[in-house]
Structures are given as structure tokens and as C-alpha cells.
Design an enzyme around this catalytic site. Structure first.
Site, PDB file in Angstrom:
ATOM      1  N   ASN A  11       0.864  -1.186   0.000  1.00 51.70           N
ATOM      2  CA  ASN A  11       0.000   0.000   0.000  1.00 51.70           C
ATOM      3  C   ASN A  11       0.897   1.232   0.000  1.00 51.70           C
ATOM      4  OD1 ASN A  11      -1.802   2.047   0.506  1.00 51.70           O
ATOM      5  ND2 ASN A  11      -2.335   1.359   2.578  1.00 51.70           N
ATOM      6  N   LYS A  13       0.141   4.303  -0.320  1.00 57.45           N
ATOM      7  CA  LYS A  13      -0.498   5.509   0.230  1.00 57.45           C
ATOM      8  C   LYS A  13      -0.210   6.707  -0.690  1.00 57.45           C
ATOM      9  CE  LYS A  13      -0.145   3.324   4.682  1.00 57.45           C
ATOM     10  NZ  LYS A  13      -0.078   3.418   6.113  1.00 57.45           N
ATOM     11  N   HIS A  97      -9.503   1.120   4.862  1.00 54.69           N
ATOM     12  CA  HIS A  97      -8.217   1.322   5.532  1.00 54.69           C
ATOM     13  C   HIS A  97      -8.400   2.275   6.714  1.00 54.69           C
ATOM     14  CE1 HIS A  97      -4.143   2.635   6.338  1.00 54.69           C
ATOM     15  NE2 HIS A  97      -3.769   1.491   5.794  1.00 54.69           N
ATOM     16  N   GLU A  99      -6.768   4.700   7.744  1.00 56.49           N
ATOM     17  CA  GLU A  99      -6.596   6.132   7.432  1.00 56.49           C
ATOM     18  C   GLU A  99      -7.863   6.688   6.766  1.00 56.49           C
ATOM     19  OE1 GLU A  99      -2.882   5.578   5.413  1.00 56.49           O
ATOM     20  OE2 GLU A  99      -2.017   5.051   7.364  1.00 56.49           O
ATOM     21  N   GLU A 169      -5.327  -4.949  10.598  1.00 55.14           N
ATOM     22  CA  GLU A 169      -4.328  -3.910  10.781  1.00 55.14           C
ATOM     23  C   GLU A 169      -4.607  -3.154  12.080  1.00 55.14           C
ATOM     24  OE1 GLU A 169      -2.335  -2.750   6.885  1.00 55.14           O
ATOM     25  OE2 GLU A 169      -4.122  -1.520   7.040  1.00 55.14           O
ATOM     26  N   GLY A 175       2.393   2.422  10.697  1.00 58.60           N
ATOM     27  CA  GLY A 175       3.322   3.546  10.540  1.00 58.60           C
ATOM     28  C   GLY A 175       3.989   3.975  11.837  1.00 58.60           C
ATOM     29  N   SER A 215       3.434  -1.942  10.288  1.00 56.79           N
ATOM     30  CA  SER A 215       4.889  -1.950  10.478  1.00 56.79           C
ATOM     31  C   SER A 215       5.540  -3.295  10.154  1.00 56.79           C
ATOM     32  CB  SER A 215       5.250  -1.496  11.903  1.00 56.79           C
ATOM     33  OG  SER A 215       4.778  -0.175  12.124  1.00 56.79           O
TER      34      SER A 215
END
Ligand code: PGA
Length: 254
Positions: A11, A13, A97, A99, A169, A175, A215
Site C-alpha cells: 500500500n 499511500k 483502511h 486512514e 491492521e 506507521g 509496520s
């Protein structure tokens, strides 16, 4: 992993300019033999999807979108529909996701509409779910996971469920450099597989790939990827460099 072929998804991003994206895809294509027993996909920013499909047209590396709309067409400024993705040769899309959930305020109902529409249109969705740190600390991880997954799959016909890849996730691991331990991840993957088993039967649930994300790096991939219910990884930061992404794909094999 057993019957399920490992799947390593990158991904990207909102990263990279077009020439960097093209360089990365060329390097990945060069470095990935395609004969390996692992599936690889990249999820570049939407603006690069056309180039990506072209560049990887002779490659076994698949191309997916990071997001998709729940409607076919119409007044939805800034959005991209599953029909448009398919028209461009893109068959995979990440949905839900964290985010998108936290920054762009997508809720469970929107994610459910996206999932249903993507399946109606024949896309292969990668559905993301995961708890926040405060939810984990409050002992609510399993309840959050079960809520997110059951809301996402509301009114999805049972026979379509196996077309979905689920990505666990944990939000606190995305991140941040913090990774769920293999045991923590496996425990949640088991819960997800059991939930899938209750809605579409154990046999079907055993064929559904459940990826871990948060991560993932070459250094921690192997242990995570060899847990019985972890079938691959959704990789953010480490997918932006060909060597680390390919090392993660390799870790799935040995
Ligand atoms: P990360 O991102 O690997 O950079 O933690 C994972 C993701 O958001 O899919």
C-alpha cells in the site's frame, strides 16, 4: 498458511511522483520471478493506476486501488468507481483502511456499501479492520474486530464472501514501528477466521486469505507470516523500497 497461497500487498499511500513510481515497479518486476509461490500486488495512488497496469502488463505483479466509491457513476466529486477501475484493468481495491476511517471519516455503513458494490461489480476487495490502542488496552480488541467485520459484511451474499481478502491492521501498529507480536496477530486472525466460518462455513473460511498489516518489515515478516492464520501482509512504509518489499515476499516462502 497451508492451502492458502501467501499474498503480499504494498500500500503505497500518498507517496512518490510518477517517475519514482515507475522506477519502483520496474525494479519489482525485475526482482520478482513470478514463479515463486506467492502473490504480489502494488496499490499505487489512483493517478498512477493506468501507468501501473501498462508497465506491469507482462508481469505477475497485480495492481490494485487504495480506495473505491460505492456508486457506479454520478455526482461524486473526486471519487472513482469500481466500473472505472475495471475499465482500466484494475481488479483489486482496498476498502476501509484505517486512514480512510479516521482521517476521511468513513464509517462502518460506508465501508459496507463500498464492499457490497465492489463485489457486485466483480472487484476483489481487501477489507481492512483493526482496533486502536485504547480499544486494545480496554480489552475490546475482539469486540471491535467482530463489530467491524460483521458490519462490513452485512447483506453480502454468502457465496461472495470468499472473494474478499481481509487485512487485520491494528491501528496502533500502522506507521508507528510497533508491530503486533506474532501471537497477538495470530489470536486476532483466528477470531476473524472463526467469524468467517460461522457465516460461510469452515471449509470456505479456510480458503479466505487474512493479511496482517502494521509496520511489517523484512526483520519481523517471517515470524508473522508463519503463523497458522496469517496468509500474507499489507505493507505500507516497507513497500516503498523494492528490496524490503521483495524481502518480505521472500519471507512468506521460507
Ligand atoms: P505500515 O502501513 O506498514 O507503514 O505500518 C501498513 C498499512 O497502513 O497498510
Amino acid at each position: 498458511m497451508g492451502v492458502r497461497r501467501p499474498f503480499i500487498a504494498g500500500n503505497w499511500k500518498m507517496n512518490m511522483l510518477s517517475s519514482q513510481a515507475a522506477d519502483l515497479m520496474r525494479t519489482l518486476d525485475h526482482g520478482f520471478s513470478g514463479e515463486d509461490d506467492v502473490d504480489i500486488a502494488v496499490f499505487p495512488p489512483a493517478i498512477y493506476l493506468r501507468d501501473a497496469v501498462k508497465l506491469l502488463s507482462n508481469s505477475t505483479i497485480q495492481v490494485g486501488a487504495q480506495n473505491v466509491c460505492w456508486e457506479r457513476n454520478g455526482a461524486f466529486t473526486g471519487e472513482i468507481s469500481p466500473a472505472m477501475l475495471k475499465d482500466m484493468g484494475v481488479h483489486l481495491a482496498i476498502i476501509g483502511h484505517s486512514e480512510r476511517r479516521t482521517i476521511f471519516l468513513e464509517d462502518d455503513a460506508m465501508i459496507n456499501r463500498k464492499l457490497r458494490h465492489a463485489l457486485d461489480e466483480g472487484l476483489m476487495p481487501v477489507l481492512c479492520i483493526g482496533e486502536t490502542l485504547s480499544e486494545r488496552n480496554a480489552g475490546k480488541t475482539e469486540a471491535v474486530i467482530e463489530r467491524q467485520i460483521s458490519k462490513a459484511f452485512t447483506d453480502v451474499p454468502r457465496d461472495r464472501i470468499p472473494r474478499v481478502t481481509v487485512a487485520y491492521e491494528p491501528v496502533w501498529a500502522i506507521g508507528t514501528g510497533k508491530t503486533a507480536t506474532p501471537e497477538q496477530a495470530q489470536q486476532v486472525h483466528r477470531v476473524i477466521r472463526e467469524w468467517l466460518g460461522t457465516v460461510c462455513g469452515e471449509g470456505k473460511a479456510a480458503t479466505i486469505r487474512i493479511l496482517y498489516g502494521g509496520s511489517v518489515k523484512p526483520e519481523n515478516a517471517r515470524e508473522l507470516l508463519h503463523q497458522p492464520d496469517i496468509d500474507g501482509a499489507l505493507v505500507g512504509g516497507a513497500s516503498l523500497k523494492a528490496d524490503s518489499f521483495l524481502a518480505i515476499a521472500e519471507a512468506a516462502l521460507y
